[in-house]
Design a protein around this motif. Structure first.
Motif: not given
Ligand SMILES: Cc1cc2nc3c(=O)[nH]c(=O)nc-3n(C[C@H](O)[C@H](O)[C@H](O)COP(=O)(O)OP(=O)(O)OC[C@H]3O[C@@H](n4cnc5c(N)ncnc54)[C@H](O)[C@@H]3O)c2cc1C
Ligand code: FES
Lengths: 364, 111
Positions: A118-119, A132-134, B65-66, B70-71
């Motif tokens: 996972v980031e 805003v994201m990975g 976000f992911c 996962r998030c």
């Protein structure tokens, strides 16, 4: 309850390679993945792989993924997609929600956990705003879903992931306004940095983000240089007109299932954080529970594949009570070939420490 | 295919976006075009919708976000069921997708 010789959780490169090796030795294999398509993170990797000559270098991740799927199909491994493994219970039993509908338990002689990573997030004012994201999330959006998550972007982090994804954003048609990096130097390979510089994208070193601003979504990013102690030099703050902010701050192993199984961990910063102890056969401190790929320490797709193969062969050895030492040696040699250079060397040392710590815990 | 959205129709390496069957989904009652196999969140982003839900206490907006399940930042109420991770759930024709407030409420018992 169903019974299988080997249950593999995660159909990424590690899980698929393990399945192929185990099937070649006639092990009854079930692969479980919560995605609708197998391949894990491979199908978003549209860049050519670098690394050792004999091994897939120059081929794009997506092509490698297709080859693996073909082989898995040919060897007739069972695959459950759209199915989440939610727990590992005593004596190697996996709890699975099959096809998002039915609760199934599967008893196995060995379980391989290859659930990936996972980031890492980093937090700053406004970091929870949509937009805003990975960096990996952005890569997934543009290369898998084929949708632009924004039009003007800031990339945080000049490691390999930040640089590669910034380039892929340019290929997708996103205007990358800048890449910022808090360290005084570029952490990724120069070839990747050169590619985005050629597009005129500036890389600001010793620079951090202070804020993502906007009402309901990102409308701007506030960045600022830092001094030698990484403290922001506030009078040099500047605002960038962006609607997308990507965070490339590394990955960490997805450890939940390994924790639940009772595996012991050790902290290895060069492998992404807490990593399950494992021996040279990828077996954890719990008998019959194996680990491979990002789950056994963050590296790259190429090492994930080799570790998967190693686990697949070792599991077949355990189940069939036979030895395939030559095959394992070949894989280990290839792994060593990959673990060279500034990043690889540190990972190799961490991997050796893990093996040593494993034998301190598990005396045999 | 519709071209005034945020989909990447042409890509220097991946080539042209393959033609797919169109389906309709309803976002807070508003009809949107999506394509078969597309994830709900991807279809919403393609239509310029990035604020997917609001948090329980501070009513802040959240989006993807992911993008790999996962998030849980992307959860929405889908077909009356709250907390569905829309980044890993594909669209279905006629699907009702609602932006969720807080933890959401169950409106339907099963899928
Ligand atoms: C978003 C992202 C982008 C990346 N991009 C690159 C890149 O461009 N280049 C590069 O070299 N490396 C990249 N990596 C690093 C990565 O190390 C490798 O590319 C490689 O994919 C790791 O392989 P793996 O098999 O260990 O894990 P993955 O490829 O992550 O596969 C794990 C699989 O397990 C499934 N899974 C997890 N938990 C469960 C569960 N409980 N039940 C069922 N299924 C489950 C996941 O859905 C996934 O399909 C990326 C990683 C991430 C997370
Ligand atoms: S964006 Fe993280 S779960 Fe969907």
């Amino acid at each position: 309850m169903e019974e299988k010789e080997l249950v593999i959780i995660g159909a990424g490169p590690a899980g698929l390679c393990a399945a192929i090796e185990a099937r070649k030795k006639n092990i009854d294999v079930l692969i479980i993945d919560e995605n609708i398509k197998p391949g894990g993170q491979l199908f978003k990797q549209i860049h050519r792989f670098f690394g050792s000559k004999q091994h897939m270098a120059g081929i794009r991740g997506i092509t490698i993924g297709e080859k693996l799927l073909e082989e898995v199909e040919k060897l007739q491994a069972n695959v459950w997609l759209d199915s989440t493994a939610y727990g590992i219970f005593g004596n190697r039993i996996a709890g699975v929600i099959k096809s998002r509908k039915k609760n199934v338990t599967v008893k196995a002689k060995a379980i391989l956990i290859a659930a990936g990573a996972v980031e890492n997030p980093i937090s700053f004012e406004g970091w929870t705003l949509p937009g805003v994201m990975g960096a990996g999330a952005c890569q997934t959006m543009i290369n898998i879903h084929r949708v632009l998550p924004g039009k003007k972007a800031l990339m945080i982090g000049a490691g390999n992931v930040g640089l590669i994804v910034a380039y892929q954003m340019l290929q997708a048609g996103i205007e990358v306004k800048a890449v910022i990096e808090i360290m005084p130097k570029i952490n990724g390979y120069m070839v990747h940095a050169a590619k985005i510089k050629r597009f005129g994208v500036p890389i600001f070193l010793s620079t951090t983000i202070l804020e993502a601003s906007g009402k309901n979504e990102v409308e701007a990013a506030v960045i600022c240089p830092v001094d030698q102690d990484y403290k922001p030099i506030l009078k040099r703050t500047k605002s960038l007109d962006v609607d997308l902010i990507c965070i490339a701050a590394g990955l960490q192993p997805l450890n939940e299932l390994l924790c639940q199984a009772g595996c012991q961990f050790t902290y290895k910063p060069y492998l992404g954080g807490n990593v399950a102890l494992h021996n040279e056969n990828m077996e954890t401190t719990i008998d019959g529970i194996f680990v491979a790929g990002d789950c056994s320490g963050i590296e790259e797709a190429s090492t994930a594949m080799e570790e998967g193969k190693l686990a697949g062969i070792a599991i077949a050895e355990k189940i069939r009570k036979r030895k395939w030492d030559d095959e394992k040696l070949e894989v280990r040699n290839r792994l060593n070939d990959f673990r060279i250079g500034t990043f690889g060397e540190k990972r190799k040392i961490s991997k050796m420490e893990i093996e040593k710590e494993y034998y301190e815990k598990v005396k045999n | 295919m519709k071209k005034n959205d945020l989909r990447i129709y042409d890509h220097p390496i991946l080539g042209k976006l393959p033609e797919k069957k169109r389906v309709s989904i309803y976002f807070n009652g508003r009809k949107l075009i999506a394509y078969e196999g597309e994830m709900i969140a991807a279809a919403l982003y393609a239509n310029g919708i990035r604020a997917l839900r609001k948090t329980e206490k501070f009513k802040q907006t959240r989006g993807i976000f992911c993008a790999i399940g996962r998030c849980t930042d992307c959860v929405m109420t889908v077909g009356g069921i709250p907390n569905i991770r829309t980044c890993v759930t594909p669209v279905r024709n006629g699907m009702k997708v609602e932006s969720q407030k807080g933890r959401g409420r169950w409106k339907k018992k099963n899928w």
